[in-house]
Design an enzyme around this catalytic site. Structure first.
Site, PDB file in Angstrom:
ATOM      1  N   CYS A  45       6.683  -2.366   0.323  1.00  0.00           N
ATOM      2  CA  CYS A  45       7.422  -2.279  -0.836  1.00  0.00           C
ATOM      3  C   CYS A  45       8.721  -3.250  -0.704  1.00  0.00           C
ATOM      4  O   CYS A  45       9.185  -3.726  -1.488  1.00  0.00           O
ATOM      5  CB  CYS A  45       7.816  -1.033  -1.317  1.00  0.00           C
ATOM      6  SG  CYS A  45       8.627  -0.011   0.073  1.00  0.00           S
TER       7      CYS A  45
ATOM      8  N   HIS B  16      10.611   4.498  -0.810  1.00  0.00           N
ATOM      9  CA  HIS B  16       9.783   3.487  -1.555  1.00  0.00           C
ATOM     10  C   HIS B  16      10.829   2.481  -2.180  1.00  0.00           C
ATOM     11  O   HIS B  16      11.981   3.331  -2.834  1.00  0.00           O
ATOM     12  CB  HIS B  16       8.784   3.825  -2.877  1.00  0.00           C
ATOM     13  CG  HIS B  16       8.181   2.864  -3.572  1.00  0.00           C
ATOM     14  ND1 HIS B  16       7.463   2.030  -2.875  1.00  0.00           N
ATOM     15  CD2 HIS B  16       8.535   2.484  -4.918  1.00  0.00           C
ATOM     16  CE1 HIS B  16       7.080   1.151  -3.889  1.00  0.00           C
ATOM     17  NE2 HIS B  16       7.814   1.554  -5.096  1.00  0.00           N
TER      18      HIS B  16
END
Length: 231
Positions: free
Chosen positions: A16, A118
């Site tokens: 990510c 994330h």
């Protein structure tokens, strides 16, 4: 500047951070090999123990904020920590932001075990009064307008938080994702979009323990990045 995103890198493994950088640059500017090399240079003595590396996870990615900071510097940008204790984000100078990087807590036991957090990117697109902030999260099927994804529940959420957390929430109420019609509405559009962005960031802080970072062209005077600011 394009009126809307033309590039959107989708989620793969725990990459990510890489997707967020490329989504900001709107191109495959950074590579997995580049981020791995930066991480290895930061802790070269740990190469025999790649699974215990402090700045990445072998094969999967999971690069930390230190790697992102150096990668951005290599490509002519700077990363600055944003104080999210004030949920109004009144001190955040959005005019100076080339983009935003947000680090949030992952949902679900498996996701937390694998990586815990994330990264996703936010960036403004458009021209003049038509500029709008977009959510370029790699887990989305396609980029989303922040103003459109800012649910009406956000206002209720912030009202409740204001009662239990120090510091009043001063961002103006309401989120608008509708098309701008008429000169008067057009002139109000930038401030409305920025208010929606600040509400969105506050919602991420409250619900997902978000850490927010501003990406800028090189300039003095903003907060440096604490090395322990995000995993």
């Amino acid at each position: 500047m394009d009126a809307e995103p033309r590039f959107h890198e989708r989620q793969h493994l725990q990459q990510c951070a890489l997707h967020s950088l490329n989504n900001l640059f709107q191109d495959t500017t950074c590579s997995r090999a580049e981020l791995d090399a930066i991480a290895s240079q930061m802790a070269p003595g740990l190469l025999p123990l790649p699974f215990l590396h402090p700045h990445r996870t072998l094969y999967l990615g999971n690069w930390d904020v230190n790697v992102l900071e150096l990668a951005l510097q290599r490509h002519g940008k700077e990363l600055h920590w944003v104080d999210s204790r004030d949920l109004s984000f009144a001190a955040l100078d959005l005019q100076a932001c080339w983009g935003l990087l947000v680090n949030v807590r992952c949902e679900g036991a498996v996701a937390r075990w694998l990586g815990g957090r994330h990264w996703f990117a936010l960036k403004q697109f458009g021209h003049g009064l038509r500029r709008q902030w977009w959510n370029l999260d790699s887990t989305l099927l396609a980029p989303q307008l922040v103003a459109s994804s800012c649910a009406g529940a956000a206002a209720d959420l912030l009202s409740g938080v204001a009662e239990t957390r120090e510091g009043a929430v001063t961002a103006s109420r309401g989120c608008s994702g509708s098309a701008v019609d008429g000169q008067e509405d057009a002139e109000a559009a930038p401030s409305t979009d920025m208010a929606a962005l600040r509400k969105f960031l506050a919602q991420q802080v409250v619900e997902r323990d978000a850490k927010v970072f501003c990406v800028t062209d090189p300039q003095p005077g903003l907060h440096p990045v604490p090395h322990d600011a995000a995993a």
